[in-house]
Design a protein around this motif. Structure first.
Motif, PDB file in Angstrom:
ATOM      1  N   GLY A  58       0.733  -1.080   0.026  1.00 17.15           N
ATOM      2  CA  GLY A  58       0.014  -0.125  -0.092  1.00 17.15           C
ATOM      3  C   GLY A  58       0.958   1.379  -0.178  1.00 17.15           C
ATOM      4  N   TYR A  59       1.411   1.713   1.114  1.00 18.33           N
ATOM      5  CA  TYR A  59       2.090   2.791   1.103  1.00 18.33           C
ATOM      6  C   TYR A  59       3.286   2.706   0.398  1.00 18.33           C
ATOM      7  N   HIS A  60       3.989   1.733   0.219  1.00 17.79           N
ATOM      8  CA  HIS A  60       5.125   1.755  -0.742  1.00 17.79           C
ATOM      9  C   HIS A  60       4.853   1.735  -2.211  1.00 17.79           C
ATOM     10  N   ARG A  61       4.446   0.385  -2.579  1.00 16.40           N
ATOM     11  CA  ARG A  61       4.418   0.224  -4.178  1.00 16.40           C
ATOM     12  C   ARG A  61       3.260   0.800  -4.770  1.00 16.40           C
ATOM     13  N   LEU A  62       2.075   0.969  -4.090  1.00 13.41           N
ATOM     14  CA  LEU A  62       0.773   1.702  -4.489  1.00 13.41           C
ATOM     15  C   LEU A  62       0.845   3.333  -4.608  1.00 13.41           C
ATOM     16  N   PHE A  63       1.150   3.804  -3.439  1.00 10.50           N
ATOM     17  CA  PHE A  63       1.054   5.325  -3.378  1.00 10.50           C
ATOM     18  C   PHE A  63       2.295   5.924  -3.478  1.00 10.50           C
ATOM     19  N   SER A  64       3.605   5.321  -3.131  1.00  5.06           N
ATOM     20  CA  SER A  64       4.851   6.170  -3.205  1.00  5.06           C
ATOM     21  C   SER A  64       5.043   5.836  -4.729  1.00  5.06           C
ATOM     22  N   HIS A  65       5.383   4.753  -5.090  1.00  6.98           N
ATOM     23  CA  HIS A  65       5.879   4.278  -6.539  1.00  6.98           C
ATOM     24  C   HIS A  65       4.699   4.394  -7.402  1.00  6.98           C
ATOM     25  N   ARG A  66       3.589   4.354  -7.258  1.00 10.96           N
ATOM     26  CA  ARG A  66       2.528   4.162  -8.358  1.00 10.96           C
ATOM     27  C   ARG A  66       2.428   2.927  -9.204  1.00 10.96           C
ATOM     28  N   ALA A  67       3.155   1.976  -8.567  1.00 19.46           N
ATOM     29  CA  ALA A  67       3.490   0.702  -9.683  1.00 19.46           C
ATOM     30  C   ALA A  67       2.095   0.169 -10.041  1.00 19.46           C
ATOM     31  N   GLU A  71       3.325  11.779   4.549  1.00 18.44           N
ATOM     32  CA  GLU A  71       4.703  11.904   4.987  1.00 18.44           C
ATOM     33  C   GLU A  71       5.552  10.867   4.775  1.00 18.44           C
ATOM     34  N   TRP A  72       4.910   9.420   4.719  1.00 17.84           N
ATOM     35  CA  TRP A  72       5.510   8.512   4.470  1.00 17.84           C
ATOM     36  C   TRP A  72       6.142   8.457   3.240  1.00 17.84           C
ATOM     37  N   SER A  73       5.195   8.693   2.183  1.00 12.43           N
ATOM     38  CA  SER A  73       5.882   8.729   0.681  1.00 12.43           C
ATOM     39  C   SER A  73       6.482   9.818   0.533  1.00 12.43           C
ATOM     40  N   SER A  74       6.540  10.915   1.071  1.00 13.04           N
ATOM     41  CA  SER A  74       7.397  12.038   0.689  1.00 13.04           C
ATOM     42  C   SER A  74       8.930  11.839   1.269  1.00 13.04           C
ATOM     43  N   ASP A  75       8.806  10.925   2.427  1.00  8.89           N
ATOM     44  CA  ASP A  75      10.355  10.563   2.827  1.00  8.89           C
ATOM     45  C   ASP A  75      10.816   9.518   1.754  1.00  8.89           C
ATOM     46  N   HIS A  76       9.873   8.516   1.424  1.00  9.59           N
ATOM     47  CA  HIS A  76      10.549   7.595   0.740  1.00  9.59           C
ATOM     48  C   HIS A  76      10.883   8.290  -0.757  1.00  9.59           C
ATOM     49  N   ARG A  77      10.217   9.053  -1.349  1.00  7.23           N
ATOM     50  CA  ARG A  77      10.648   9.826  -2.595  1.00  7.23           C
ATOM     51  C   ARG A  77      11.934  10.329  -2.634  1.00  7.23           C
ATOM     52  N   ILE A  78      12.163  10.943  -1.427  1.00  6.74           N
ATOM     53  CA  ILE A  78      13.400  11.664  -1.078  1.00  6.74           C
ATOM     54  C   ILE A  78      14.505  10.799  -0.989  1.00  6.74           C
ATOM     55  N   HIS A  79      13.966   9.541  -0.183  1.00  6.73           N
ATOM     56  CA  HIS A  79      15.176   8.586  -0.138  1.00  6.73           C
ATOM     57  C   HIS A  79      15.613   7.940  -1.466  1.00  6.73           C
ATOM     58  N   LYS A  85      12.846  15.570  15.090  1.00 13.55           N
ATOM     59  CA  LYS A  85      11.646  16.192  14.613  1.00 13.55           C
ATOM     60  C   LYS A  85      12.111  16.986  13.164  1.00 13.55           C
ATOM     61  N   ARG A  86      11.228  16.892  12.406  1.00 11.05           N
ATOM     62  CA  ARG A  86      11.216  17.503  11.117  1.00 11.05           C
ATOM     63  C   ARG A  86      10.119  18.271  10.456  1.00 11.05           C
ATOM     64  N   GLU A  87      10.286  19.166   9.831  1.00 14.15           N
ATOM     65  CA  GLU A  87       9.138  19.571   9.259  1.00 14.15           C
ATOM     66  C   GLU A  87       9.105  19.311   7.607  1.00 14.15           C
ATOM     67  N   TYR A  88       7.856  18.922   7.387  1.00 14.91           N
ATOM     68  CA  TYR A  88       7.447  18.317   5.945  1.00 14.91           C
ATOM     69  C   TYR A  88       6.695  19.555   5.263  1.00 14.91           C
ATOM     70  N   THR A  89       7.335  19.643   3.873  1.00 16.12           N
ATOM     71  CA  THR A  89       6.813  20.636   2.982  1.00 16.12           C
ATOM     72  C   THR A  89       5.989  19.783   2.166  1.00 16.12           C
ATOM     73  N   LEU A  90       6.147  18.639   1.961  1.00 13.93           N
ATOM     74  CA  LEU A  90       5.207  17.666   1.091  1.00 13.93           C
ATOM     75  C   LEU A  90       5.256  18.233  -0.226  1.00 13.93           C
ATOM     76  N   GLN A  91       6.292  18.855  -0.760  1.00 12.37           N
ATOM     77  CA  GLN A  91       6.172  19.311  -2.276  1.00 12.37           C
ATOM     78  C   GLN A  91       6.413  18.162  -3.195  1.00 12.37           C
ATOM     79  N   ASN A  92       7.047  17.113  -2.901  1.00 14.19           N
ATOM     80  CA  ASN A  92       7.248  16.066  -3.819  1.00 14.19           C
ATOM     81  C   ASN A  92       5.995  15.087  -4.098  1.00 14.19           C
ATOM     82  N   ILE A  93       4.943  15.209  -3.467  1.00 18.69           N
ATOM     83  CA  ILE A  93       3.668  14.458  -3.534  1.00 18.69           C
ATOM     84  C   ILE A  93       2.599  15.070  -3.952  1.00 18.69           C
ATOM     85  N   PRO A  94       2.683  15.946  -5.214  1.00 17.73           N
ATOM     86  CA  PRO A  94       1.483  16.798  -5.347  1.00 17.73           C
ATOM     87  C   PRO A  94       0.282  15.709  -6.098  1.00 17.73           C
ATOM     88  N   ASP A  95       0.807  14.558  -6.676  1.00 14.01           N
ATOM     89  CA  ASP A  95      -0.385  13.476  -6.861  1.00 14.01           C
ATOM     90  C   ASP A  95      -1.039  12.791  -5.844  1.00 14.01           C
TER      91      ASP A  95
END
Length: 359
Positions: free
Chosen positions: A57-66, A91-99, A127-137
């Motif tokens: 879910g979080y990984h293959r569907l949402f983060s990677h749109r596989a 937040e999870w997907s934003s982190d993972h795409r940056i990774h 503690k980190r601040e998320y801008t979530l700019q890499n997950i517009p989809d």
């Protein structure tokens, strides 16, 4: 991007206390009155559901749109992924795409280059601040946004009260909360954390050595198929991690099952020819390194022999792949036989020192 500030005490205390509560609570229940088998079955159900909630879910569907999934499947992953207590999809997907974009670099949120334990768990203590700019989809999906806005109540209910209420039907509310809730959460946390730490630390690199990601079949047993991490980092768009039919990848099998039921579609697969080419290129690189490590010049006949063998192997694989679409079974078997024979010769060459190529 993210700005590092101070220690996230809430997350730090939570990650430290949950295994203590889970282990101590399970021991207390077991010694005080025993734990019904139904509770252990619920524990296994929650383990798998929250595990694939993250991987499939979080990984293959949402983060990677596989792949694409129907509304019920997406809701299932939003709820049980939330029960894994690994933050919201956004937040999870934003982190993972940056990774993936900055793997092993300073910007990588959980870079293994900063230390094993940092990649495993310590990165979560900051503690980190998320801008979530890499997950517009993802921000265009109202249900993902809703999960983000109500993440805490959803996660608390799905992680603890949901299994507690189910176990209450056989008189074991405490077992549902402590065993299928706290204990399960702690185990699944570290199973997932293995992907960021051990899967970048121990294993093979059959497709690329430009990053630290490793393939490790043993770790796949604990990470719902994510142990084939070298493949994933090289072909992140693929819905599979374990590409062979026998590779243990329950996330892949679940996604395929959804497709057969009409609940998932557009499953992305990297062409076999492209995958094979990457593997052969890595083989070639390793055999070259064997000679280079001897600090001697490569023999000219060795150089031409290696290139000839590689070209022959790739051409046969490409021809056989194209022939599979044909109904000419005789031609198909003939090409398959030639390819497998050439592949065996290539493997013998790679496992040796290269001298057989010029003999």
């Amino acid at each position: 991007m993210q700005k590092e500030t101070t220690i996230n005490w809430v997350t730090t205390i939570f990650l430290i206390l949950t295994p203590i509560v889970g282990i101590a609570g399970t021991i207390w229940l077991a010694s005080d009155r025993g734990i019904p088998y139904q509770t252990w079955l619920l524990f296994l159900f929650m383990m798998f559901s929250t595990g694939v909630g993250i991987t499939a879910g979080y990984h293959r569907l949402f983060s990677h749109r596989a792949y694409k999934a129907s509304f019920p499947v997406r809701i299932f992953f939003l709820l049980f992924g939330g029960a894994a207590f690994q933050s919201s999809v956004l937040e999870w997907s934003s982190d993972h795409r940056i990774h993936h974009r900055y793997v092993d670099k300073e910007e990588d949120p959980y870079a293994i280059t900063k230390g094993f334990w940092f990649a495993h768990i310590l990165w979560l203590f900051k503690k980190r601040e998320y801008t979530l700019q890499n997950i517009p989809d993802l921000k265009e999906d109202k249900w993902i946004v809703l999960q983000h806005e109500y993440y805490l109540p959803i996660s608390i209910f799905m992680c603890f009260f949901f299994p507690g209420l189910i176990a209450w039907t056989w008189g074991d509310f405490a077992g549902g909360v402590l065993v299928a809730g706290f204990l399960r959460l702690s185990i699944n946390h570290h199973f997932t954390f293995f992907i960021n730490s051990l899967c970048h630390f121990k294993g093979s690199q059959p497709f690329s050595d430009k990053h630290t990601a490793k393939d490790n079949w043993f770790l796949a047993l604990f990470t719902y198929g994510e142990g084939y991490h070298n493949f994933h980092h090289e072909f992140q768009a693929d819905y599979r991690n374990g590409i062979r039919f026998f590779d243990y990848d329950p996330s892949k099998w679940l996604i395929k099952a959804f497709e057969l039921l009409g609940l998932a579609w557009d499953l992305k697969r990297i062409p076999d020819e492209q995958i094979f080419r990457k593997r052969v290129q890595m083989d070639e690189k390793r055999i070259r390194q064997k000679w280079e490590n001897r600090s001697v010049s490569l023999p000219e006949e060795w150089e031409s022999g290696l290139e000839t063998r590689k070209r022959s192997l790739l051409e046969l694989q490409s021809e056989w792949t194209a022939q599979k679409e044909s109904r000419d079974k005789t031609k198909n078997k003939e090409l398959e036989s030639k390819f497998r024979s050439e592949l065996k010769s290539w493997k013998r060459l790679i496992s040796g020192d290269g001298t057989s190529m010029v003999s």
